[in-house]
Design a protein around this motif. Structure first.
Motif, PDB file in Angstrom:
ATOM      1  N   LYS A 137      -5.629  -2.095  -6.542  1.00  0.00           N
ATOM      2  CA  LYS A 137      -6.564  -1.897  -5.493  1.00  0.00           C
ATOM      3  C   LYS A 137      -6.459  -0.685  -4.825  1.00  0.00           C
ATOM      4  O   LYS A 137      -5.352  -0.168  -4.854  1.00  0.00           O
ATOM      5  N   TRP A 138      -7.800   0.076  -4.548  1.00  0.00           N
ATOM      6  CA  TRP A 138      -7.153   1.253  -3.778  1.00  0.00           C
ATOM      7  C   TRP A 138      -8.113   1.077  -2.148  1.00  0.00           C
ATOM      8  O   TRP A 138      -9.183   0.455  -2.237  1.00  0.00           O
ATOM      9  N   ARG A 139      -7.768   2.112  -1.440  1.00  0.00           N
ATOM     10  CA  ARG A 139      -8.467   2.436  -0.186  1.00  0.00           C
ATOM     11  C   ARG A 139      -8.421   3.761   0.119  1.00  0.00           C
ATOM     12  O   ARG A 139      -7.441   4.469  -0.406  1.00  0.00           O
ATOM     13  N   ASP A 147     -13.145   1.192  -0.310  1.00  0.00           N
ATOM     14  CA  ASP A 147     -11.998   0.523  -0.971  1.00  0.00           C
ATOM     15  C   ASP A 147     -12.536  -0.002  -2.331  1.00  0.00           C
ATOM     16  O   ASP A 147     -13.878  -0.010  -2.545  1.00  0.00           O
ATOM     17  N   TRP A 174       0.849  -1.244   0.015  1.00  0.00           N
ATOM     18  CA  TRP A 174       0.138  -0.018  -0.111  1.00  0.00           C
ATOM     19  C   TRP A 174       0.886   1.319   0.053  1.00  0.00           C
ATOM     20  O   TRP A 174       1.961   1.302   0.904  1.00  0.00           O
TER      21      TRP A 174
END
Length: 86
Positions: A38-40, A51, A13
């Motif tokens: 992937k994101w958050r 997310d 991350w």
């Protein structure tokens, strides 16, 4: 405050942007082609977490929810990537 171009190592991350937002962040893939990530996002006032997944092709808008005076937006690509966020 906006993020700069950052090397985002695969499987880790990386904070791409921290600052105010209207409920979305712009993310750029600085290489040719597309980059899945992937994101958050963590927001303050009100506290909110969201997310998801995005496919970054050039400049891509990633919506995470609500306007906020502060968001911490992080990405986790499946391979090394150089990305920019604002």
């Amino acid at each position: 405050m906006s993020g700069g171009g950052k090397l985002c190592p695969r499987g880790q991350w990386t904070t791409l942007y921290e600052g105010p937002s209207f409920g979305f962040v712009y993310a750029w893939n600085l290489a040719a082609g597309s980059q899945p990530v992937k994101w958050r996002a963590y927001t303050a006032s009100p506290f909110w977490y969201s997310d998801g997944n995005a496919n970054l092709v050039g400049k891509t808008t990633v919506g995470f929810g609500i306007p906020t005076p502060y968001v911490k937006f992080q990405v986790n690509p499946p391979n090394d990537a150089t990305l920019f966020g604002s």
